[in-house]
Scaffold this motif. Structure first.
Motif, mmCIF file in Angstrom:
data_model
loop_
_atom_site.group_PDB
_atom_site.id
_atom_site.type_symbol
_atom_site.label_atom_id
_atom_site.label_comp_id
_atom_site.label_asym_id
_atom_site.label_seq_id
_atom_site.Cartn_x
_atom_site.Cartn_y
_atom_site.Cartn_z
ATOM 1 N N LYS A 38 0.824 -1.208 0.000
ATOM 2 C CA LYS A 38 0.000 0.000 0.000
ATOM 3 C C LYS A 38 0.858 1.258 0.000
ATOM 4 N N LEU A 39 1.938 1.246 0.769
ATOM 5 C CA LEU A 39 2.835 2.397 0.802
ATOM 6 C C LEU A 39 3.513 2.598 -0.547
ATOM 7 N N THR A 40 3.904 1.517 -1.203
ATOM 8 C CA THR A 40 4.518 1.598 -2.527
ATOM 9 C C THR A 40 3.528 2.165 -3.535
ATOM 10 N N LEU A 41 2.273 1.709 -3.482
ATOM 11 C CA LEU A 41 1.250 2.227 -4.384
ATOM 12 C C LEU A 41 1.003 3.709 -4.136
ATOM 13 N N ALA A 42 0.921 4.088 -2.882
ATOM 14 C CA ALA A 42 0.710 5.496 -2.538
ATOM 15 C C ALA A 42 1.860 6.354 -3.051
ATOM 16 N N THR A 43 3.083 5.904 -2.895
ATOM 17 C CA THR A 43 4.252 6.634 -3.385
ATOM 18 C C THR A 43 4.204 6.771 -4.900
ATOM 19 N N PHE A 44 3.816 5.704 -5.588
ATOM 20 C CA PHE A 44 3.710 5.735 -7.051
ATOM 21 C C PHE A 44 2.664 6.749 -7.497
ATOM 22 N N VAL A 45 1.488 6.738 -6.853
ATOM 23 C CA VAL A 45 0.415 7.668 -7.196
ATOM 24 C C VAL A 45 0.875 9.108 -6.973
ATOM 25 N N LEU A 46 1.508 9.372 -5.846
ATOM 26 C CA LEU A 46 1.977 10.726 -5.545
ATOM 27 C C LEU A 46 3.040 11.179 -6.540
ATOM 28 N N ALA A 47 3.974 10.301 -6.882
ATOM 29 C CA ALA A 47 5.020 10.653 -7.848
ATOM 30 C C ALA A 47 4.421 10.932 -9.221
ATOM 31 N N THR A 48 3.441 10.145 -9.622
ATOM 32 C CA THR A 48 2.775 10.359 -10.901
ATOM 33 C C THR A 48 2.070 11.707 -10.925
ATOM 34 N N LEU A 49 1.369 12.029 -9.851
ATOM 35 C CA LEU A 49 0.686 13.322 -9.777
ATOM 36 C C LEU A 49 1.661 14.480 -9.897
ATOM 37 N N ILE A 50 2.768 14.379 -9.216
ATOM 38 C CA ILE A 50 3.748 15.465 -9.249
ATOM 39 C C ILE A 50 4.313 15.631 -10.652
ATOM 40 N N SER A 51 4.639 14.543 -11.322
ATOM 41 C CA SER A 51 5.257 14.653 -12.639
ATOM 42 C C SER A 51 4.275 15.078 -13.721
ATOM 43 N N VAL A 52 3.002 14.691 -13.615
ATOM 44 C CA VAL A 52 2.024 14.993 -14.646
ATOM 45 C C VAL A 52 1.248 16.267 -14.354
ATOM 46 N N VAL A 77 -3.654 15.469 -3.140
ATOM 47 C CA VAL A 77 -4.029 14.088 -2.840
ATOM 48 C C VAL A 77 -3.372 13.701 -1.538
ATOM 49 N N ASN A 78 -4.159 13.149 -0.626
ATOM 50 C CA ASN A 78 -3.631 12.685 0.650
ATOM 51 C C ASN A 78 -4.018 11.223 0.809
ATOM 52 N N LEU A 79 -3.017 10.369 0.915
ATOM 53 C CA LEU A 79 -3.239 8.942 1.090
ATOM 54 C C LEU A 79 -2.616 8.495 2.401
ATOM 55 N N VAL A 80 -3.376 8.427 3.437
ATOM 56 C CA VAL A 80 -3.038 7.954 4.770
ATOM 57 C C VAL A 80 -1.886 8.736 5.390
ATOM 58 N N LEU A 81 -0.633 8.453 5.025
ATOM 59 C CA LEU A 81 0.507 9.098 5.678
ATOM 60 C C LEU A 81 1.260 10.085 4.794
ATOM 61 N N ALA A 82 0.857 10.228 3.550
ATOM 62 C CA ALA A 82 1.583 11.113 2.643
ATOM 63 C C ALA A 82 0.593 11.952 1.845
ATOM 64 N N SER A 83 1.027 13.164 1.492
ATOM 65 C CA SER A 83 0.195 14.013 0.647
ATOM 66 C C SER A 83 1.064 14.667 -0.419
ATOM 67 N N ALA A 84 0.425 15.027 -1.532
ATOM 68 C CA ALA A 84 1.127 15.720 -2.609
ATOM 69 C C ALA A 84 0.154 16.626 -3.333
ATOM 70 N N SER A 85 0.664 17.741 -3.808
ATOM 71 C CA SER A 85 -0.107 18.665 -4.636
ATOM 72 C C SER A 85 0.746 19.028 -5.834
ATOM 73 N N THR A 86 0.085 19.246 -6.950
ATOM 74 C CA THR A 86 0.760 19.745 -8.136
ATOM 75 C C THR A 86 -0.122 20.806 -8.757
ATOM 76 N N GLY A 87 0.493 21.750 -9.449
ATOM 77 C CA GLY A 87 -0.326 22.770 -10.074
ATOM 78 C C GLY A 87 0.477 23.770 -10.879
ATOM 79 N N TYR A 88 -0.224 24.829 -11.262
ATOM 80 C CA TYR A 88 0.351 25.855 -12.113
ATOM 81 C C TYR A 88 -0.344 27.167 -11.811
ATOM 82 N N GLY A 89 0.263 28.266 -12.246
ATOM 83 C CA GLY A 89 -0.341 29.558 -11.992
ATOM 84 C C GLY A 89 0.431 30.691 -12.616
ATOM 85 N N VAL A 90 0.073 31.916 -12.186
ATOM 86 C CA VAL A 90 0.706 33.107 -12.726
ATOM 87 C C VAL A 90 0.884 34.124 -11.602
#
Length: 189
Positions: free
Chosen positions: A4-18, A70-83
């Motif tokens: 589960k931790l590996t999956l959460a890390t993968f999801v967070l890394a994907t969100l950050i890169s995309v 996105v927050n998955l149990v023990l880790a969270s990540a945000s990605t975005g853009y702006g001006v």
């Protein structure tokens, strides 16, 4: 648990890169999308807090960001853009953002943020350095036009941040670090 931790890390890394890139095929499409988002966020915040319009016009500058958290149990990540908009020169600096954190929580939240800069130096430092650290506690629930979450918090070093939740549900308490940086593809002339 490790799976589960590996999956959460993968999801967070994907969100950050995309997730750091605004939608659109060309540079102009992405810039137009960010500009449209800026106008929509300001319009909605002015509707909810009419006095804010005067604060924005008097500030040396402001920034509007769109991001997904996105927050998955023990880790969270945000990605975005702006001006970032310099009110004196009307110069526009397109930026990206990424955020990682640790803490308890669960949820996905799509939100917009308005940063008001109290001085030109704070705005310039934000554009050039862009780091922001802090803790965060949040409870929000919104789906389309149902529910709402608007919050105001004073951030260190002469910035005020207003968040407008677009959609999602989240319950979280995290310690996190956020990085804002210039988008090299969109800042050309």
């Amino acid at each position: 648990m490790l799976r589960k931790l590996t999956l959460a890390t993968f999801v967070l890394a994907t969100l950050i890169s995309v997730g750091c890139t605004a939608p659109g095929q060309t540079r102009e499409d992405r810039r137009q999308h960010i500009d449209t988002t800026e106008r929509q966020v300001l319009s909605e915040l002015y509707r909810l807090q009419p006095d804010l319009q005067g604060d924005v016009s008097r500030a040396p500058g402001y920034a509007v960001f769109s991001n997904v958290n996105v927050n998955l149990v023990l880790a969270s990540a945000s990605t975005g853009y702006g001006v970032v908009v310099n009110n004196r020169t009307r110069e526009r600096t397109y930026m990206k953002m990424g955020e990682v954190g640790v803490g308890l929580g669960f949820g996905v939240k799509d939100f917009r943020a308005l940063f008001l800069f109290d001085s030109p130096e704070v705005m310039q430092r934000f554009v050039e350095s862009g780091w922001s650290f802090g803790g965060h506690a949040d409870a929000a629930a919104k789906a389309q036009e149902k529910g709402a979450a608007v919050s105001r918090e004073v951030v260190i070093d002469g910035m005020r941040v207003y968040q407008l939740t677009e959609s999602g549900i989240a319950l979280q308490a995290t310690l996190k670090g956020t990085k804002f940086w210039k988008d090299p593809e969109l800042n050309y002339d």
